[in-house]
Design a protein around this motif. Sequence first.
Motif, mmCIF file in Angstrom:
data_model
loop_
_atom_site.group_PDB
_atom_site.id
_atom_site.type_symbol
_atom_site.label_atom_id
_atom_site.label_comp_id
_atom_site.label_asym_id
_atom_site.label_seq_id
_atom_site.Cartn_x
_atom_site.Cartn_y
_atom_site.Cartn_z
ATOM 1 N N GLU A 121 0.948 -1.177 0.048
ATOM 2 C CA GLU A 121 -0.120 0.092 -0.053
ATOM 3 C C GLU A 121 0.796 1.325 0.035
ATOM 4 O OE1 GLU A 121 -2.683 2.005 3.338
ATOM 5 O OE2 GLU A 121 -3.332 -0.058 2.989
ATOM 6 N N ILE A 122 0.409 2.222 -0.956
ATOM 7 C CA ILE A 122 1.241 3.432 -0.842
ATOM 8 C C ILE A 122 0.001 4.589 -0.600
ATOM 9 C CG2 ILE A 122 2.262 5.307 -2.351
ATOM 10 C CD1 ILE A 122 3.033 2.698 -4.340
ATOM 11 N N ASP A 123 0.380 5.170 0.383
ATOM 12 C CA ASP A 123 -0.378 6.426 1.051
ATOM 13 C C ASP A 123 -0.198 7.375 0.394
ATOM 14 O OD1 ASP A 123 -2.451 7.109 2.742
ATOM 15 O OD2 ASP A 123 -1.389 7.230 4.598
ATOM 16 N N VAL A 124 -1.161 7.940 -0.365
ATOM 17 C CA VAL A 124 -0.840 8.913 -1.477
ATOM 18 C C VAL A 124 -1.221 10.312 -0.568
ATOM 19 C CG1 VAL A 124 -1.340 10.295 -3.658
ATOM 20 C CG2 VAL A 124 -1.138 7.920 -3.500
ATOM 21 N N PHE A 165 -6.338 8.733 0.458
ATOM 22 C CA PHE A 165 -6.320 8.192 -0.659
ATOM 23 C C PHE A 165 -4.879 7.292 -0.802
ATOM 24 C CE2 PHE A 165 -4.571 8.982 -5.421
ATOM 25 C CZ PHE A 165 -5.443 8.365 -5.945
ATOM 26 N N GLN A 166 -5.082 6.208 -1.042
ATOM 27 C CA GLN A 166 -4.063 5.030 -1.207
ATOM 28 C C GLN A 166 -4.153 4.359 -2.375
ATOM 29 O OE1 GLN A 166 -6.609 4.630 1.461
ATOM 30 N NE2 GLN A 166 -5.006 6.051 2.686
ATOM 31 N N LEU A 167 -3.123 3.917 -2.839
ATOM 32 C CA LEU A 167 -2.809 3.001 -4.113
ATOM 33 C C LEU A 167 -2.598 1.665 -3.306
ATOM 34 C CD1 LEU A 167 -0.412 4.950 -6.330
ATOM 35 C CD2 LEU A 167 -2.801 4.602 -6.463
ATOM 36 N N ILE A 168 -3.401 0.759 -3.639
ATOM 37 C CA ILE A 168 -3.367 -0.742 -3.218
ATOM 38 C C ILE A 168 -3.637 -1.570 -4.453
ATOM 39 C CG2 ILE A 168 -4.350 -2.321 -1.696
ATOM 40 C CD1 ILE A 168 -5.548 -0.010 -0.162
ATOM 41 N N TRP A 169 -2.521 -2.417 -4.764
ATOM 42 C CA TRP A 169 -2.716 -3.250 -6.222
ATOM 43 C C TRP A 169 -3.451 -4.617 -5.648
ATOM 44 C CZ3 TRP A 169 1.980 -6.259 -8.296
ATOM 45 C CH2 TRP A 169 1.480 -7.053 -9.593
ATOM 46 N N VAL A 170 -4.707 -4.788 -6.316
ATOM 47 C CA VAL A 170 -5.332 -6.036 -6.164
ATOM 48 C C VAL A 170 -5.823 -6.491 -7.620
ATOM 49 C CG1 VAL A 170 -6.327 -5.405 -3.760
ATOM 50 C CG2 VAL A 170 -7.597 -5.013 -5.962
ATOM 51 N N GLU A 171 -5.998 -7.655 -7.758
ATOM 52 C CA GLU A 171 -6.321 -8.385 -9.165
ATOM 53 C C GLU A 171 -7.902 -8.806 -8.847
ATOM 54 O OE1 GLU A 171 -4.873 -8.164 -11.874
ATOM 55 O OE2 GLU A 171 -3.026 -7.534 -11.151
ATOM 56 N N ASN A 172 -8.707 -8.349 -9.474
ATOM 57 C CA ASN A 172 -10.234 -8.435 -9.363
ATOM 58 C C ASN A 172 -10.634 -9.643 -10.430
ATOM 59 O OD1 ASN A 172 -12.841 -8.441 -9.366
ATOM 60 N ND2 ASN A 172 -13.244 -6.249 -9.163
ATOM 61 N N LYS A 173 -11.002 -10.894 -9.988
ATOM 62 C CA LYS A 173 -11.532 -11.723 -10.629
ATOM 63 C C LYS A 173 -12.973 -11.595 -11.190
ATOM 64 C CE LYS A 173 -8.085 -15.328 -9.288
ATOM 65 N NZ LYS A 173 -7.094 -14.808 -9.416
ATOM 66 N N GLY A 174 -13.614 -10.858 -10.501
ATOM 67 C CA GLY A 174 -15.039 -10.670 -10.990
ATOM 68 C C GLY A 174 -15.238 -9.108 -11.610
ATOM 69 N N ALA A 175 -16.488 -8.835 -11.327
ATOM 70 C CA ALA A 175 -16.665 -7.390 -11.924
ATOM 71 C C ALA A 175 -16.595 -6.101 -10.894
ATOM 72 C CB ALA A 175 -18.124 -7.448 -12.544
ATOM 73 N N PHE A 176 -17.637 -5.309 -10.901
ATOM 74 C CA PHE A 176 -17.612 -4.062 -9.815
ATOM 75 C C PHE A 176 -17.672 -4.660 -8.397
ATOM 76 C CE2 PHE A 176 -20.325 -1.245 -7.328
ATOM 77 C CZ PHE A 176 -19.432 -0.181 -7.390
ATOM 78 N N LEU A 177 -16.410 -4.179 -7.620
ATOM 79 C CA LEU A 177 -16.263 -4.759 -6.447
ATOM 80 C C LEU A 177 -16.084 -6.001 -6.067
ATOM 81 C CD1 LEU A 177 -18.640 -2.176 -4.472
ATOM 82 C CD2 LEU A 177 -16.176 -1.967 -4.846
ATOM 83 N N GLY A 178 -15.620 -6.664 -7.005
ATOM 84 C CA GLY A 178 -15.481 -8.142 -7.029
ATOM 85 C C GLY A 178 -16.544 -9.141 -7.329
ATOM 86 N N MET A 179 -17.918 -8.599 -7.260
ATOM 87 C CA MET A 179 -19.014 -9.260 -7.680
ATOM 88 C C MET A 179 -18.995 -10.179 -9.040
ATOM 89 S SD MET A 179 -22.143 -6.382 -7.185
ATOM 90 C CE MET A 179 -21.572 -5.346 -8.171
ATOM 91 N N GLY A 180 -19.363 -11.505 -8.687
ATOM 92 C CA GLY A 180 -19.197 -12.545 -9.734
ATOM 93 C C GLY A 180 -17.922 -13.256 -9.694
ATOM 94 N N SER A 181 -17.069 -12.901 -8.793
ATOM 95 C CA SER A 181 -15.650 -13.656 -8.661
ATOM 96 C C SER A 181 -15.899 -15.023 -8.323
ATOM 97 C CB SER A 181 -14.613 -12.908 -7.789
ATOM 98 O OG SER A 181 -15.238 -12.634 -6.557
#
Length: 166
Positions: A36-39, A44-60
């Motif tokens: 996490e990078i605290d901008v 406001f942060q930068l946090i790298w995640v990989e989303n296997k679903g759609a909006f907010l991970g729905m459908g993952s």
Amino acid sequence: MNRNLFITLLIVFNIAIDQISKAIVRSNMIEGAAGEIDVIKGYFQLIWVENKGAFLGMGSDMNPTLKLIFLLILPTVVLGYVIYYIIKTKELDRTSLIAFCCIVGGGIANVFDRIVYGQVTDFFFIRITDSIKTGIFNVADLSVTTGMIMLLFSGVFTKKKKTTVA
């Protein structure tokens, strides 16, 4: 400028900015909260995640067939129709045209990620308060959201020409 060239450039610009930002994140950050990078401290942060679903991970957690239908095929068909619509509908005001281009560009960028990587790279996080915060999102999501807001404002503030029948 030629209208179709304008449409193409704006869509490509949205895709390019998104893909460049994701490439920078993938090559320079550590995935997850550990990287996490605290901008803006606490907001406001930068946090790298990989989303296997759609909006907010729905459908993952959907099975692979449903994921294929709802996260690849359906969005591709809808994006194709929107491109057809904005090219054929010459009466669109400039704000609506730009809005649709942002929506299409962001949509294509995320579909591209799903095809190439099997998931979508997200990295922006905004927290106003503990109860007012976003999910983790990316530039493509920002393009789609901006386009939707522009369409809403365009619909509310653009006066339609009324034709009277004599």
